[in-house]
Write an enzyme that holds these catalytic residues in place. Structure first.
Site, short mmCIF file in Angstrom:
data_model
loop_
_atom_site.label_atom_id
_atom_site.label_comp_id
_atom_site.label_asym_id
_atom_site.label_seq_id
_atom_site.Cartn_x
_atom_site.Cartn_y
_atom_site.Cartn_z
N HIS A 19 22.05 -2.01 2.30
CA HIS A 19 22.07 -0.66 1.72
C HIS A 19 23.45 0.00 1.80
O HIS A 19 23.92 0.60 0.84
CB HIS A 19 21.07 0.25 2.42
CG HIS A 19 19.67 -0.28 2.44
ND1 HIS A 19 19.10 -0.93 1.37
CD2 HIS A 19 18.71 -0.25 3.40
CE1 HIS A 19 17.85 -1.26 1.67
NE2 HIS A 19 17.61 -0.87 2.90
N LYS A 75 17.51 4.52 -6.01
CA LYS A 75 17.51 5.98 -5.78
C LYS A 75 18.23 6.67 -6.94
O LYS A 75 19.34 6.29 -7.30
CB LYS A 75 18.19 6.30 -4.45
CG LYS A 75 17.37 5.84 -3.24
CD LYS A 75 18.02 6.23 -1.94
CE LYS A 75 17.33 5.61 -0.74
NZ LYS A 75 16.13 6.29 -0.28
N LYS A 130 0.83 -1.22 0.00
CA LYS A 130 0.00 0.00 0.00
C LYS A 130 0.86 1.26 0.00
O LYS A 130 0.52 2.25 -0.63
CB LYS A 130 -1.03 -0.01 1.14
CG LYS A 130 -0.47 0.21 2.51
CD LYS A 130 -1.59 0.27 3.54
CE LYS A 130 -0.94 0.36 4.91
NZ LYS A 130 -1.69 -0.17 5.98
N ASP A 182 19.74 -4.58 9.18
CA ASP A 182 18.67 -3.78 8.57
C ASP A 182 19.23 -2.83 7.50
O ASP A 182 18.60 -2.62 6.46
CB ASP A 182 17.95 -2.97 9.67
CG ASP A 182 16.73 -2.23 9.16
OD1 ASP A 182 15.91 -2.85 8.46
OD2 ASP A 182 16.60 -1.02 9.43
N ASP A 189 16.97 -4.00 -3.60
CA ASP A 189 17.58 -3.15 -2.58
C ASP A 189 17.19 -1.75 -3.00
O ASP A 189 17.71 -1.22 -3.99
CB ASP A 189 19.11 -3.30 -2.55
CG ASP A 189 19.72 -2.48 -1.43
OD1 ASP A 189 19.37 -1.28 -1.33
OD2 ASP A 189 20.52 -3.01 -0.64
N HIS A 190 16.24 -1.15 -2.29
CA HIS A 190 15.66 0.08 -2.83
C HIS A 190 16.68 1.22 -2.91
O HIS A 190 16.47 2.18 -3.64
CB HIS A 190 14.38 0.48 -2.08
CG HIS A 190 14.61 1.15 -0.76
ND1 HIS A 190 14.83 0.45 0.40
CD2 HIS A 190 14.61 2.46 -0.41
CE1 HIS A 190 14.98 1.31 1.40
NE2 HIS A 190 14.85 2.54 0.94
O1 LIG Z 1 15.25 -0.82 4.27
C1 LIG Z 1 15.12 0.03 5.13
O2 LIG Z 1 15.28 1.33 4.80
C2 LIG Z 1 14.68 2.34 5.56
C3 LIG Z 1 15.37 3.64 5.17
O3 LIG Z 1 15.14 3.90 3.81
P1 LIG Z 1 15.25 5.38 3.23
O4 LIG Z 1 14.99 5.22 1.79
O5 LIG Z 1 14.21 6.19 3.95
O6 LIG Z 1 16.61 5.88 3.57
C4 LIG Z 1 14.80 2.09 7.04
O7 LIG Z 1 14.01 3.03 7.76
C5 LIG Z 1 14.29 0.71 7.36
O8 LIG Z 1 14.52 0.44 8.74
C6 LIG Z 1 15.01 -0.32 6.55
O9 LIG Z 1 14.41 -1.59 6.73
#
Ligand SMILES: O=C1O[C@H](COP(=O)(O)O)[C@@H](O)[C@H](O)[C@H]1O
Ligand SMILES: NC(=O)C1=CN([C@@H]2O[C@H](COP(=O)(O)OP(=O)(O)OC[C@H]3O[C@@H](n4cnc5c(N)ncnc54)[C@H](OP(=O)(O)O)[C@@H]3O)[C@@H](O)[C@H]2O)C=CC1
Length: 492
Positions: free
Chosen positions: A242, A184, A17, A237, A179-180
């Protein structure tokens, strides 16, 4: 782009969502999705197709940037959705799912291209992949792809086990691990930012770079996910995925073009050259911390240990800082400092590359007080500043290495890439394995309490002990205030 069916496991969940529906809708509004597009949404909750379309509409209303597109866009987007109630552990349910997918493929006259998106808890990843194969859902005459969310494993061993199990159902080239951070825009632009500015390009060599700092600080805490975070900490995490991805993206040899194979190979070279640390020496290179009570802009935050579903004597790290060395020709003897934490004083993801003074510049009376440095802000604002001889020059960062400048959201970019079969900004198994390999001794050192757990008040920059990592090399973390530009000029 090929027409396809998007099969979303976990469609009733939080990620769907907040991120997936808005990203799909944005792509749809920008006409980046195929004309004939089918979404099969899955969850255990009971919804009719119309109820679910209403649920998506409400999610978009809350989370999408805009929904007032051309008249009819929203309703035609919603019409792409069908809902099917499925307990993913129920083998029989997959037969009905296959029938529904085929029925829609016939109705829309689209090929059997199927993208399976697993937005569910990781313990289901293998189960679902296996059932997709066994039920015949994966026997398509078109392509099939599996997109999976993080985390991929809990440590090295569990990641290997998961990989081995998944390999029985999907080929590596069919698996797209999200991996978002790789989605970016500024992360995807890093190399063009460096290569397209002659002044930066000239500084980009091992004789001029003094150290590299990678920061991801957050103001938020664990946002009600205390049970998950207790088993993860900042190290799992953020750091293993990341932060190491940011390290790879900035430190890799620049690929000649935009090819997934070349990018992945070059990223792996970085991890292969990363100097391993043993658990015995982890304390020399890593600092872990946990927030205590503190204030941020007059809001009082409770200590981590008072968060719901967190142990009152928890040793979980909400902050990690590390000093790493990449033992290759380009980066030898140049330290990389990484820090990430929750409940810090600023939301900021940034990479700062500090330069050595040019020979003869030091002590000549006219040299700058602060070292020259390149500051790449990734989030929340995307900006690049070159601090050069006490001037701050903002660099244009719109030299995008791809044609998707209009897509500002990481999930939008990654969903589009998965649909068109471009794996450049997804995590290959080899990267996952190498990153867990580096992190594993740290996990063990944490579990055995070989490192002190430093505290820091919520709303601050983390524990002071993190300064020892930089201080040993005669460096210092760039403070956010100091990073603020004093004078901005456009270079080009
Ligand atoms: O994958 C995650 O990322 C977020 C932070 O992402 P961002 O794009 O806002 O920098 C993090 O808050 C979360 O704990 C983690 O699982
Ligand atoms: N939320 C976020 O911001 C982020 C999430 N992720 C990852 O994304 C994935 C999903 O997370 P999130 O959306 O937060 O999780 P949620 O707990 O909010 O949602 C879980 C989803 O899984 C479904 N589900 C659970 N058990 C079953 C089952 N036995 N059969 C069928 N469906 C089931 C639920 O359906 P129902 O409720 O209908 O039973 C629900 O749709 C996880 O891997 C997470 O690590 C990654 C980064 C950020």
């Amino acid at each position: 782009m090929d027409s396809a069916t998007f099969i979303l496991f976990g469609a009733t969940g939080d990620l769907a969502k907040r991120k997936l529906f808005p990203a799909l809708f944005s792509l749809y509004s920008k006409r980046r999705l195929p004309d004939a597009f089918s979404v099969i949404a899955l969850g255990r909750k009971g919804f009719t197709a119309l109820d679910f379309q209403d649920y998506v509409a409400r999610a978009l209303h809350t989370y999408a940037k805009q929904t007032d597109e051309a008249p009819g866009t929203l309703s035609s987007f919603l019409a792409c959705f069908r809902y099917y109630s499925l307990d993913v552990t129920d083998t029989a349910g997959y037969e009905g799912l296959l029938r529904l997918i085929q029925e829609r493929e016939r109705e829309l006259d689209i090929p059997e291209n199927r993208l399976f998106y697993l937005s569910v808890a990781p313990e289901f990843f293998h189960d679902i992949a296996y059932r997709i194969k066994e039920s015949g859902l994966g026997d398509t005459k078109g392509w099939k792809r599996l997109v999976i969310e993080k985390p991929f494993g809990h440590d090295l061993q569990s990641a290997i086990e998961l990989h081995e199990k998944m390999s029985g159902s999907f080929e590596e080239h069919e698996i797209y691990r999200i991996d978002h951070y790789l989605g970016k825009p500024m992360v995807q632009k890093l190399h063009s930012v460096i290569a397209s500015h002659p002044q930066i390009d000239a500084l980009w060599n091992r004789n001029r770079i003094s150290n590299v700092q990678i920061t991801a600080s957050e103001i938020v805490g664990v946002e009600g996910r205390g049970d998950y975070y207790e088993g993860a900490g900042a190290i799992r995490d953020m750091f293993q995925n990341h932060m190491l991805q940011l390290l790879m993206m900035i430190a890799m040899r620049f690929p000649a073009g935009r090819s997934a194979d070349e990018t992945i190979a070059r990223k792996c070279e970085v991890l292969q050259a990363l100097r391993p640390i043993s658990k015995a020496e982890a304390a020399l290179h890593i600092v872990r911390g946990q927030y205590t009570a503190g204030t941020y802009e007059n809001i009082t935050f409770a200590p981590y240990r008072d968060e719901p579903r967190v142990q009152t004597d928890s040793m979980t790290d909400t902050f990690v800082a590390a000093r790493l060395w990449i033992d290759n020709e380009q980066w030898s003897n140049i330290p990389f400092y990484i820090r990430t934490g929750k409940r810090m004083k600023e939301k900021l993801t940034a990479i700062t590359v500090e330069f050595e003074p040019k020979q003869g510049e030091c002590g000549d009376g006219g040299s700058s007080a602060a070292p020259d440095r390149l500051e790449i802000r990734i989030n929340p604002d995307e900006r690049v500043f070159l601090h050069y001889k006490d001037r701050v020059i903002e660099q244009k960062a719109d030299a995008v290495a791809r044609s998707d400048g209009a897509l500002s959201d990481a999930y939008e970019r990654l969903l589009l890439d998965a649909l068109r079969g471009d794996a450049t900004y997804f995590t290959h198994w080899e990267e996952v394995e190498l990153s867990w390999k580096w992190v594993q001794p740290v996990l063990e050192a944490f579990a055995e309490n070989r490192l002190p757990l430093h505290t820091y008040p919520a709303g601050t920059s983390g524990p002071a002990a993190a300064n020892t990592l930089t201080g040993k090399q005669g460096h210092a973390w760039w403070l956010y205030e100091e990073m603020a530009p004093r004078k901005i000029e456009e270079l080009i």
